[in-house]
Design an enzyme around this catalytic site. Structure first.
Site, short mmCIF file in Angstrom:
data_model
loop_
_atom_site.label_atom_id
_atom_site.label_comp_id
_atom_site.label_asym_id
_atom_site.label_seq_id
_atom_site.Cartn_x
_atom_site.Cartn_y
_atom_site.Cartn_z
N GLY A 176 13.51 -6.08 -8.49
CA GLY A 176 12.31 -5.29 -8.25
C GLY A 176 11.61 -5.65 -6.97
CE LYS A 225 -2.42 -1.45 -6.52
NZ LYS A 225 -1.71 -1.82 -5.27
N GLY A 265 -9.38 -6.63 7.08
CA GLY A 265 -10.00 -5.60 6.23
C GLY A 265 -9.12 -4.38 6.07
N GLY A 266 -7.81 -4.60 5.94
CA GLY A 266 -6.89 -3.50 5.68
C GLY A 266 -6.81 -3.23 4.19
CG LEU A 270 -10.70 -3.43 2.44
CD1 LEU A 270 -11.03 -2.02 2.92
CD2 LEU A 270 -11.96 -4.29 2.45
CD GLU A 312 -10.78 -5.21 10.30
OE1 GLU A 312 -10.26 -4.83 11.37
OE2 GLU A 312 -10.11 -5.57 9.30
CG HIS A 357 5.48 6.32 -2.08
ND1 HIS A 357 4.56 5.30 -2.23
CD2 HIS A 357 4.97 7.11 -1.10
CE1 HIS A 357 3.55 5.48 -1.39
NE2 HIS A 357 3.78 6.57 -0.69
CG HIS A 406 -13.71 23.05 -17.24
ND1 HIS A 406 -14.43 22.43 -16.25
CD2 HIS A 406 -14.56 23.16 -18.31
CE1 HIS A 406 -15.65 22.19 -16.67
NE2 HIS A 406 -15.76 22.63 -17.93
#
Length: 480
Positions: free
Chosen positions: A38, A50, A181-182, A186, A203, A321, A445
């Site tokens: 991976g 994440k 600060g990329g 962040l 930064e 991706h 909706h």
């Protein structure tokens, strides 16, 4: 010696996908990995970050939104950092284990060890059990990239960390200085701040995410970061660090003067460099440019006809991706398909708070390519019922289209679930859709997805759920 039709070097999002597709197409395929299946993404990058961002987002909601909703928690919420990190690791292990099952299920031979080319037809794999020689008709190099290390800040991944170390803290650091600060800096700053860490971002540019995302999107994230208590120092260049009794002192030059910042941990996130200096590419005759990227053509073929390169190692954008897309493409080219890399857009996502996602061109890029007459408008999440019900109303969907044709040129989103919303924009741009295609497509909706339809209507000048002035003749934003 073992012989294969296709050998893939590296099992990241590009490599394992290339190996699976090659095997599906009937090639005798092997994949070589020196660490965990991976690659960086699944083990120390995209997935673990994440996981940590998701956990701390829930923590922040519980601490700040629950009471307003009438959900009262007696006492505070204790964060068990070791358990949190173990949970994060379990997510990574599940993903890596899934890759292992997929490879085996497709009859791909998994070879553990460090690969180095002997020539264009053979390589050696060194492991704890010895050295093996592997021959193949085709090779696919998917060796990825690594964090850039800057002078004076050598990584030990305990105190001076790349993203790898910052995702494995076994206790919550009190003070962290983030150099860069990329998007990586962040994202990690955001999750650490929600845990209560005092975060200072150093930064070099005059704004965050400069040249990476739409400036208006960056402004929303910057405002929220500052509101959350993240200290941002612009025009700052990190010069060095020293160990002191209570942690570290980081020295940065700001406006010609040195300033010192206290820290328990130092995070360096100034970018990533391709691994063009690994795998003994020179022995195979593979051309590498001065930045370390392998030179490839539109089919991702190197200057050596039987060797291909995909993912971070062959150029920007360095995104998982994009690597996966190239992996499938190369495998199909090997099987005789007439394909080239011709994507109109590669979406980019920054998992800050709120998220940023983009597809297509920015306004500046449009004008640089000769699109001088544009339709540009925004639809705010504050006017979206689902966003209001989630208590996440920061941000907007911004659309850019050619005024003459109404063809969509760019979509920039900052707000809740931007990462999930952007795929509709990718499809629209790839298909050459017009604003009317989005505006006339009925969206369910109440959903966040309605903002895409409403943004298209706003760009056409007839938004329903916001009050806007008629579009100016110049084609500029209706919200000027």
């Amino acid at each position: 010696m073992q012989n294969f039709d296709v050998v893939v070097i590296g099992s990241g999002p590009g490599g394992y996908v290339a190996a699976i597709r090659s095997a599906q197409l009937g090639f005798k395929t092997a994949i070589i990995e020196r660490e965990a299946l991976g690659g960086v993404c699944l083990n120390v990058g995209c997935i673990p970050s994440k996981a940590m961002i998701t956990a701390t987002h829930l923590l922040h909601k519980a601490q700040h939104d629950f009471k307003t909703m009438g959900l009262n928690i007696k006492g505070g919420i204790d964060v068990d950092m070791k358990t949190l990190v173990n949970w994060k690791q379990s997510v990574c292990d599940k993903m890596s284990g899934g890759v292992n099952q997929l490879l085996k299920g497709n009859s791909v031979t998994i070879i553990k060890g460090n690969a180095e080319f002997k020539n264009s037809k053979e390589l050696t794999v060194k492991s704890s059990t010895g050295t093996d020689t592997i021959a193949a008709k085709y090779f696919i190099v998917a060796t990825g990239s690594r964090p850039i290390e800057i002078p004076g800040f050598p990584f030990d991944e305990k105190n001076i960390c790349s993203s790898t170390g910052a995702l494995a803290f076994d206790e919550i650091p009190k003070r962290v200085v983030v150099i860069g600060g990329g998007y990586i800096g962040l994202e990690i700053s955001s999750y650490l701040r929600k845990l209560g860490t005092e975060v200072t971002v150093i930064e070099a540019n005059s704004s965050l995410l400069a040249g990476v995302v739409d400036p208006e999107c960056a402004q929303v994230v910057t405002r929220k970061a500052e509101k959350a208590g993240i200290i941002i120092k612009y025009g700052a260049k990190a010069k060095g660090q020293k160990k002191v009794k209570d942690g570290f002192e980081v020295t940065a030059e700001i406006n010609g003067k040195d300033e010192v910042f206290k820290a328990d941990k130092i995070l360096v996130t100034v970018g990533r460099r391709p691994n063009g200096d690994q795998a003994n590419l020179k022995a195979a005759g593979i051309a590498v440019d001065e930045r370390g990227f392998i030179k490839v053509d539109a089919q991702r073929r190197t200057n050596v006809s039987n060797i291909f390169a995909i993912g971070d190692i062959c150029g920007q954008p360095m995104l998982a991706h994009k690597a996966s897309h190239e992996g499938v493409m190369v495998a199909e080219i090997l099987s005789g398909a007439n394909r080239v890399y011709d994507a109109k857009t590669v979406p980019a996502v920054v998992f800050t708070d709120p998220e940023i996602a983009a597809a297509g061109m920015t306004e500046a890029e449009c004008r640089a390519k000769g699109y001088n007459d544009l339709l540009i408008s925004k639809f705010p999440f504050a006017a979206n019922g689902r966003a209001v019900s989630m208590s996440e109303t920061d941000g907007f969907v911004k659309m850019i289209a050619d005024k003459k044709t109404h063809v969509l040129l760019g979509v920039h989103i900052v707000g809740p679930e931007a990462s999930n919303l952007i795929s509709e924009a990718v499809l629209a741009i790839e298909m050459g859709a017009r604003l009317e295609d989005l505006a006339l497509s009925i969206h369910p909706h109440p959903t966040l997805g309605e903002t895409m339809m409403e943004a298209a209507e706003a760009t056409l000048g007839h938004a329903i759920h916001i009050i806007q002035k008629p579009l100016a003749k110049s084609g500029k934003s209706a919200h000027a």
